[in-house]
Write a protein that holds these residues in place. Structure first.
Motif, PDB file in Angstrom:
ATOM      1  N   ALA A   1     -20.868  53.919  16.783  1.00 31.54           N
ATOM      2  CA  ALA A   1     -21.286  55.171  17.665  1.00 31.54           C
ATOM      3  C   ALA A   1     -20.639  55.081  19.112  1.00 31.54           C
ATOM      4  O   ALA A   1     -20.578  53.950  19.550  1.00 31.54           O
ATOM      5  CB  ALA A   1     -22.815  55.201  17.588  1.00 31.54           C
ATOM      6  N   ARG A   2     -20.191  56.196  19.561  1.00 34.46           N
ATOM      7  CA  ARG A   2     -19.628  56.209  20.748  1.00 34.46           C
ATOM      8  C   ARG A   2     -20.715  56.575  21.601  1.00 34.46           C
ATOM      9  O   ARG A   2     -21.719  57.220  21.438  1.00 34.46           O
ATOM     10  CB  ARG A   2     -18.416  57.264  20.922  1.00 34.46           C
ATOM     11  CG  ARG A   2     -17.301  56.720  20.131  1.00 34.46           C
ATOM     12  CD  ARG A   2     -16.166  57.860  20.186  1.00 34.46           C
ATOM     13  NE  ARG A   2     -16.444  59.033  19.677  1.00 34.46           N
ATOM     14  CZ  ARG A   2     -16.099  59.483  18.569  1.00 34.46           C
ATOM     15  NH1 ARG A   2     -15.765  58.557  17.730  1.00 34.46           N
ATOM     16  NH2 ARG A   2     -16.501  60.623  18.022  1.00 34.46           N
ATOM     17  N   LEU A   3     -20.545  56.218  23.080  1.00 26.78           N
ATOM     18  CA  LEU A   3     -21.672  56.401  23.886  1.00 26.78           C
ATOM     19  C   LEU A   3     -21.961  57.926  24.252  1.00 26.78           C
ATOM     20  O   LEU A   3     -23.005  58.441  24.410  1.00 26.78           O
ATOM     21  CB  LEU A   3     -21.105  56.258  25.360  1.00 26.78           C
ATOM     22  CG  LEU A   3     -22.244  55.740  26.641  1.00 26.78           C
ATOM     23  CD1 LEU A   3     -23.269  54.901  25.995  1.00 26.78           C
ATOM     24  CD2 LEU A   3     -21.504  55.208  27.698  1.00 26.78           C
ATOM     25  N   HIS A   4     -21.071  58.968  24.052  1.00 27.87           N
ATOM     26  CA  HIS A   4     -21.389  60.350  24.261  1.00 27.87           C
ATOM     27  C   HIS A   4     -22.471  60.898  23.223  1.00 27.87           C
ATOM     28  O   HIS A   4     -22.747  61.832  23.265  1.00 27.87           O
ATOM     29  CB  HIS A   4     -20.040  61.251  24.362  1.00 27.87           C
ATOM     30  CG  HIS A   4     -19.413  61.239  23.204  1.00 27.87           C
ATOM     31  ND1 HIS A   4     -19.770  61.931  21.993  1.00 27.87           N
ATOM     32  CD2 HIS A   4     -18.151  60.704  22.654  1.00 27.87           C
ATOM     33  CE1 HIS A   4     -18.880  61.719  20.847  1.00 27.87           C
ATOM     34  NE2 HIS A   4     -18.082  61.158  21.305  1.00 27.87           N
ATOM     35  N   ASP A   5     -22.457  60.112  22.175  1.00 21.99           N
ATOM     36  CA  ASP A   5     -23.305  60.598  21.048  1.00 21.99           C
ATOM     37  C   ASP A   5     -24.909  60.276  21.569  1.00 21.99           C
ATOM     38  O   ASP A   5     -25.664  60.883  20.913  1.00 21.99           O
ATOM     39  CB  ASP A   5     -23.238  59.730  19.767  1.00 21.99           C
ATOM     40  CG  ASP A   5     -22.003  59.667  19.110  1.00 21.99           C
ATOM     41  OD1 ASP A   5     -21.309  61.216  18.930  1.00 21.99           O
ATOM     42  OD2 ASP A   5     -21.271  59.019  18.706  1.00 21.99           O
ATOM     43  N   LEU A   6     -24.958  59.548  22.604  1.00 20.87           N
ATOM     44  CA  LEU A   6     -26.304  59.108  23.223  1.00 20.87           C
ATOM     45  C   LEU A   6     -26.588  59.880  24.313  1.00 20.87           C
ATOM     46  O   LEU A   6     -27.849  59.869  24.689  1.00 20.87           O
ATOM     47  CB  LEU A   6     -26.385  57.877  23.473  1.00 20.87           C
ATOM     48  CG  LEU A   6     -25.943  56.656  22.268  1.00 20.87           C
ATOM     49  CD1 LEU A   6     -26.002  55.114  22.733  1.00 20.87           C
ATOM     50  CD2 LEU A   6     -26.937  56.854  21.150  1.00 20.87           C
TER      51      LEU A   6
ATOM     52  N   ALA B   1     -19.165  51.401  32.128  1.00 24.60           N
ATOM     53  CA  ALA B   1     -18.649  50.335  32.812  1.00 24.60           C
ATOM     54  C   ALA B   1     -19.001  48.889  32.594  1.00 24.60           C
ATOM     55  O   ALA B   1     -18.468  47.997  32.642  1.00 24.60           O
ATOM     56  CB  ALA B   1     -18.545  50.734  34.351  1.00 24.60           C
ATOM     57  N   ALA B   2     -20.515  49.001  32.494  1.00 27.80           N
ATOM     58  CA  ALA B   2     -21.082  47.656  32.289  1.00 27.80           C
ATOM     59  C   ALA B   2     -20.804  47.039  30.983  1.00 27.80           C
ATOM     60  O   ALA B   2     -20.671  45.835  30.764  1.00 27.80           O
ATOM     61  CB  ALA B   2     -22.708  47.726  32.602  1.00 27.80           C
ATOM     62  N   PHE B   3     -20.760  48.079  29.825  1.00 29.67           N
ATOM     63  CA  PHE B   3     -20.663  47.538  28.616  1.00 29.67           C
ATOM     64  C   PHE B   3     -19.347  47.654  27.929  1.00 29.67           C
ATOM     65  O   PHE B   3     -18.872  47.144  26.673  1.00 29.67           O
ATOM     66  CB  PHE B   3     -22.068  48.046  27.809  1.00 29.67           C
ATOM     67  CG  PHE B   3     -23.082  47.534  27.991  1.00 29.67           C
ATOM     68  CD1 PHE B   3     -23.709  46.312  27.530  1.00 29.67           C
ATOM     69  CD2 PHE B   3     -23.931  48.387  28.844  1.00 29.67           C
ATOM     70  CE1 PHE B   3     -24.917  45.993  27.664  1.00 29.67           C
ATOM     71  CE2 PHE B   3     -25.169  47.860  29.018  1.00 29.67           C
ATOM     72  CZ  PHE B   3     -25.677  46.747  28.609  1.00 29.67           C
ATOM     73  N   GLY B   4     -18.413  48.551  28.549  1.00 26.98           N
ATOM     74  CA  GLY B   4     -17.048  48.480  27.994  1.00 26.98           C
ATOM     75  C   GLY B   4     -16.945  49.599  26.870  1.00 26.98           C
ATOM     76  O   GLY B   4     -17.708  50.575  26.572  1.00 26.98           O
TER      77      GLY B   4
END
Length: 413
Positions: free
Chosen positions: A6-11, A86-89
């Motif tokens: 899953a990509r971050l924008h899904d969340l 930025a924190a988790f890449g």
């Protein structure tokens, strides 16, 4: 899209919160007895402290600075903050789902905050993803068989369940095997290590390691590796090649294995030292300082061992011979237990699978409102506990189709 990719924008926009069942404690402020128990962690420059459980079903967890900041930020429910990427890449999406799976964070779904197996199953079904199924190859099939078997066992202790997974596909220690191999000397003779035996002649490039260092194994270190820098340091990955003929076929191929491993510059090889050791699927293991050297050895052995009857090691990645050869790599330092020490590749997997199985089974037993998808499609969408365990392992960066470690933990081949 699988939760593991899953990509971050899904969340984006979905509310999260820190699990109120945990208390975040700075390492320096732990009581002296707890600091002593976690002494191996204090030298980690990224360590912030630990999450101390205050509710049943949760375990003590060490956390780095980024995770601690996120936990503190989400003590009040809300969407993920912008700094998370930025924190988790690039692995931010998987990292967040992993924190949800571990119970560190909770995610809102249907008006309730969920974590663990229940959250994984509901989020998977929400995205229309099928539950994980069988992988590719003989060993992937054996691994699924092991999980299905473990799911049906009446065990509640995660360590006991892990060892049942670890020992799956072991041959029974029958009276016949006890008569055939009653002593260490009989095992050596069976393997061709006695006077005049073919394997004895193949040991010219190896030095035997004595018990207790060998610990239930007959173990040899290559002469070339002694003092030559071939043995990986404590922080370096150890690559393992599993050679798994049936116990009956082992004597006919053992000498050829030793010769091929010496040619491929394996730095250590070990084989079970008694009848029970030869009946386990991972009865014969070779160690390498790099995947390239392991692959070279596997290619050499595949030709030499053509036609040998296969036993097969669950929870390892195929390397040739339809399950005869497979590989794994021991976990990096960042993935070792809180109390220190080292876990093998397979134990690292089975410990996590066992905990995930038990959590998923408990969620299912608690009823439809907690353990499965509510509504008329529940039967079609709810995953079996073993399938949720696979999804949980994917979040660790392991491909459960091929049982290969991914790049997220620095293990890529």
């Amino acid at each position: 899209m699988e939760l593991s990719t899953a990509r971050l924008h899904d969340l984006s926009g979905r509310p999260f919160r820190a699990n109120p069942g945990y208390e975040l404690v700075l390492f320096d402020r732990l009581p002296p007895e707890e600091r002593r128990a976690l002494a191996g962690l204090e030298h980690d420059p990224e360590l912030y402290g630990v999450l101390r459980p205050g509710a049943p079903g949760l375990g003590l967890k060490s956390v780095d600075r980024e995770t601690a900041l996120l936990f503190l930020t989400l003590r009040e429910p809300g969407p993920l903050p912008a700094y998370v990427r930025a924190a988790f890449g690039e692995s931010a999406g998987r990292a967040i789902f992993r924190l949800v799976a571990e119970g560190v964070l909770e995610v809102e779904h249907g008006g309730a905050f969920l974590s663990g197996a229940t959250a994984l199953d509901r989020l998977r079904a929400e995205r229309g993803n099928p539950a994980p199924g069988a992988g590719r190859g003989r060993l992937a099939g054996l691994s699924i068989d092991a999980l299905r078997h473990a799911q049906a066992l009446a065990l509640e202790d995660p360590l006991a369940l892990s060892y049942r997974l670890y020992g799956f596909h072991r041959r029974p220690l029958t009276p016949g095997w006890k008569r055939r191999l009653p002593s260490p000397e009989a095992v050596r003779a069976y393997l061709g290590l006695g006077d005049g035996g073919a394997a004895r002649r193949a040991l010219s490039g190896w030095v035997e390691q004595q018990a207790p260092r060998a610990g239930g194994w007959l173990s040899w270190q290559s002469v070339a590796s002694i003092g030559g820098g071939e043995v990986p340091g404590a922080a370096a990955p150890t690559w393992k090649l599993y050679i798994s003929p049936t116990p009956e076929a082992l004597p006919e191929c053992f000498a050829a294995v030793l010769e091929a491993l010496a040619a491929a510059r394996s730095w250590q090889v070990k084989v079970g030292s008694d009848a029970a050791g030869l009946l386990r699927p991972d009865k014969l293991v070779a160690y390498f300082p790099s995947f390239e050297r392991l692959a070279e050895a596997a290619g050499c052995l595949a030709g030499r061992l053509s036609g040998i009857a296969v036993h097969g090691v669950p929870f390892t990645a195929e390397a040739g011979g339809d399950g005869l050869l497979s590989w794994g790599v021991d976990p990096p330092a960042s993935e070792r237990p809180l109390a220190g020490g080292r876990e093998s590749w397979r134990l690292w997997l089975t410990h996590r699978l066992a905990r995930a199985l038990l959590a998923a089974r408990a969620a299912r037993a608690s009823g439809p409102t907690a353990g499965s998808i509510a509504g008329p499609t529940a039967e079609a969408t709810a995953a079996e506990p073993w399938q949720i365990a696979l999804e949980r392992l994917r979040l660790e960066g392991v491909s459960t189709e091929t049982w290969t470690p991914g790049s997220g933990l620095g293990w890529q081949a």
